[in-house]
Design an enzyme around this catalytic site. Structure first.
Site, PDB file in Angstrom:
ATOM      1  CB  SER A 157     -20.798 -19.154  31.307  1.00 46.66           C
ATOM      2  OG  SER A 157     -19.452 -19.470  30.995  1.00 46.66           O
ATOM      3  CE1 TYR A 170     -19.435 -13.813  30.406  1.00 44.17           C
ATOM      4  CE2 TYR A 170     -18.437 -15.878  31.139  1.00 44.17           C
ATOM      5  CZ  TYR A 170     -19.292 -15.187  30.295  1.00 44.17           C
ATOM      6  OH  TYR A 170     -20.018 -15.868  29.350  1.00 44.17           O
TER       7      TYR A 170
HETATM    8  P1  NDP Z   1     -21.784 -10.932  22.135  1.00 41.88           P
HETATM    9  O1  NDP Z   1     -20.749 -10.072  22.751  1.00 41.88           O
HETATM   10  O2  NDP Z   1     -21.610 -11.414  20.751  1.00 41.88           O
HETATM   11  O3  NDP Z   1     -23.221 -10.249  22.255  1.00 41.88           O
HETATM   12  C1  NDP Z   1     -23.626  -9.720  23.476  1.00 41.88           C
HETATM   13  C2  NDP Z   1     -24.921  -8.998  23.303  1.00 41.88           C
HETATM   14  O4  NDP Z   1     -25.249  -8.349  24.554  1.00 41.88           O
HETATM   15  C3  NDP Z   1     -24.850  -7.898  22.260  1.00 41.88           C
HETATM   16  O5  NDP Z   1     -26.092  -7.773  21.623  1.00 41.88           O
HETATM   17  C4  NDP Z   1     -24.535  -6.682  23.106  1.00 41.88           C
HETATM   18  O6  NDP Z   1     -24.875  -5.443  22.536  1.00 41.88           O
HETATM   19  C5  NDP Z   1     -25.423  -6.952  24.306  1.00 41.88           C
HETATM   20  N1  NDP Z   1     -25.005  -6.138  25.451  1.00 41.88           N
HETATM   21  C6  NDP Z   1     -23.811  -6.153  26.060  1.00 41.88           C
HETATM   22  N2  NDP Z   1     -23.788  -5.220  27.027  1.00 41.88           N
HETATM   23  C7  NDP Z   1     -24.998  -4.621  27.017  1.00 41.88           C
HETATM   24  C8  NDP Z   1     -25.566  -3.568  27.768  1.00 41.88           C
HETATM   25  N3  NDP Z   1     -24.882  -2.937  28.723  1.00 41.88           N
HETATM   26  N4  NDP Z   1     -26.831  -3.182  27.501  1.00 41.88           N
HETATM   27  C9  NDP Z   1     -27.535  -3.805  26.524  1.00 41.88           C
HETATM   28  N5  NDP Z   1     -27.049  -4.796  25.762  1.00 41.88           N
HETATM   29  C10 NDP Z   1     -25.775  -5.197  26.008  1.00 41.88           C
HETATM   30  O7  NDP Z   1     -21.909 -12.178  23.156  1.00 41.88           O
HETATM   31  P2  NDP Z   1     -22.462 -13.656  22.924  1.00 41.88           P
HETATM   32  O8  NDP Z   1     -23.543 -13.651  21.945  1.00 41.88           O
HETATM   33  O9  NDP Z   1     -21.315 -14.540  22.779  1.00 41.88           O
HETATM   34  O10 NDP Z   1     -23.057 -13.955  24.399  1.00 41.88           O
HETATM   35  C11 NDP Z   1     -24.428 -13.968  24.684  1.00 41.88           C
HETATM   36  C12 NDP Z   1     -24.587 -14.595  26.066  1.00 41.88           C
HETATM   37  O11 NDP Z   1     -24.056 -15.923  26.053  1.00 41.88           O
HETATM   38  C13 NDP Z   1     -23.839 -13.846  27.157  1.00 41.88           C
HETATM   39  O12 NDP Z   1     -24.621 -13.836  28.337  1.00 41.88           O
HETATM   40  C14 NDP Z   1     -22.601 -14.687  27.356  1.00 41.88           C
HETATM   41  O13 NDP Z   1     -22.072 -14.544  28.647  1.00 41.88           O
HETATM   42  C15 NDP Z   1     -23.140 -16.078  27.114  1.00 41.88           C
HETATM   43  N6  NDP Z   1     -22.139 -17.078  26.740  1.00 41.88           N
HETATM   44  C16 NDP Z   1     -21.490 -17.002  25.540  1.00 41.88           C
HETATM   45  C17 NDP Z   1     -20.561 -17.965  25.184  1.00 41.88           C
HETATM   46  C18 NDP Z   1     -19.828 -17.924  23.877  1.00 41.88           C
HETATM   47  O14 NDP Z   1     -18.944 -18.769  23.647  1.00 41.88           O
HETATM   48  N7  NDP Z   1     -20.123 -17.005  22.969  1.00 41.88           N
HETATM   49  C19 NDP Z   1     -20.250 -19.096  26.071  1.00 41.88           C
HETATM   50  C20 NDP Z   1     -20.988 -19.082  27.322  1.00 41.88           C
HETATM   51  C21 NDP Z   1     -21.905 -18.104  27.612  1.00 41.88           C
HETATM   52  P3  NDP Z   1     -23.849  -4.649  21.547  1.00 41.88           P
HETATM   53  O15 NDP Z   1     -24.173  -5.171  20.193  1.00 41.88           O
HETATM   54  O16 NDP Z   1     -24.239  -3.221  21.743  1.00 41.88           O
HETATM   55  O17 NDP Z   1     -22.472  -4.963  22.016  1.00 41.88           O
END
Ligand code: NDP
Length: 254
Positions: A157, A170
């Site tokens: 990130s 984070y």
């Molecule tokens: P979302 O919140 O939309 O999705 C996150 C995903 O991770 C979901 O599938 C969620 O499952 C899963 N997850 C979260 N916690 C757990 C857990 N304890 N065990 C298993 N699965 C878990 O996030 P994004 O798609 O936006 O983010 C994806 C990645 O990109 C992350 O690492 C984030 O930090 C990074 N990122 C995102 C940015 C953005 O602007 N969106 C910018 C920079 C980095 P569930 O469906 O059950 O919640």
């Protein structure tokens, strides 16, 4: 940097015969990546904590003509080393190989000054965003090593490169991911066919982004589907020589 001779976006067999595990495949960027890999011929292993949400991704992949995925339910906030060993055994038993690992799952935690940050939430975020990717990679390296070439992609990130107020655990976890990527890459570069890199997706239209920036107009940001080029590139053979890089999805051109 990219190999311009390979048109990754039109080659539907780019990832044929690959087994690729995607964490956080139930939503957001992970869901889009799983669908993208499946649409390029891979068999994907969808890992997340909600079976119901993973099943809906499964249904979409199959109805789009992709190979039937596997679903693995695991809560990465509480998973233990034993769980990761079992995960590796299950993949070896079911598929006998693993070619790619996208460590995408993450949680935001609190948006607060460090002086008010909950130590409990700090540990949950660190466990999910940093310790889990370390443990999962460690458990799966022996399987990845057996592949002719394998790719591990961590998720970074912007706040993992420059510290920013109120991003707490984070941001610290993403700084850790940048370091973890470089350490794995340096350790594996000369002794295996595994490449290890990271992607910083940049602002992307997902639930996490909406939670972090509630006042923002979400349509100003690209969708997860819009940023898939570096995800595909790092998973495909075009990136075989790329090691220890952290790529900004927004700057990536191919
Ligand atoms: P979302 O919140 O939309 O999705 C996150 C995903 O991770 C979901 O599938 C969620 O499952 C899963 N997850 C979260 N916690 C757990 C857990 N304890 N065990 C298993 N699965 C878990 O996030 P994004 O798609 O936006 O983010 C994806 C990645 O990109 C992350 O690492 C984030 O930090 C990074 N990122 C995102 C940015 C953005 O602007 N969106 C910018 C920079 C980095 P569930 O469906 O059950 O919640």
């Amino acid at each position: 940097m990219p190999d311009q001779s390979t048109d990754q976006n039109t080659n539907n067999n780019l990832l044929a015969n690959r087994i690729i595990l995607v964490t956080g495949a139930s939503d957001g960027i992970g869901r889009a990546a799983a669908k993208c890999y499946a649409s390029h011929g891979a068999t994907v292993i969808l890992l997340g904590r909600s079976i119901e949400k993973l099943e809906s991704v499964y249904d979409e992949i199959v109805s789009d003509g992709g190979a039937a995925p596997a679903i693995i339910s695991l809560d990465l906030t509480t998973a233990t080393e034993e769980n990761y060993s079992e995960l590796a055994e299950t993949i070896e038993d079911e598929f006998g190989q693993l070619n790619g690992l996208l460590l995408n799952a993450g949680i935001l935690g609190e948006r607060k000054p460090l002086s008010q940050y909950s130590a409990t939430v700090w540990q949950q975020v660190m466990q999910t965003n940093l310790t889990s990717p370390f443990m999962m990679t460690k458990a799966l390296i022996p399987l990845l090593e057996q592949a002719e070439s394998a790719s591990v992609i961590f998720t970074s990130s912007g706040v993992g490169r420059t510290g920013k107020a109120y991003w707490g655990a984070y941001a610290a976890s993403k700084f850790g991911i940048e370091g973890l990527t470089q350490i794995w890459a340096d350790e594996l570069a000369n002794i295996s066919n595994i490449r290890v890199n990271a992607i910083n997706p940049g602002a992307t239209r997902t639930n996490m982004r909406a939670t972090a920036y509630p006042a923002e107009n979400p349509t100003q940001n690209p969708t997860p589907e819009d940023i898939m080029k570096p995800y595909l590139y790092l998973m495909s053979d075009s990136s075989r020589s790329i090691q220890g890089q952290s790529i900004d999805a927004g700057d990536f051109t191919l």
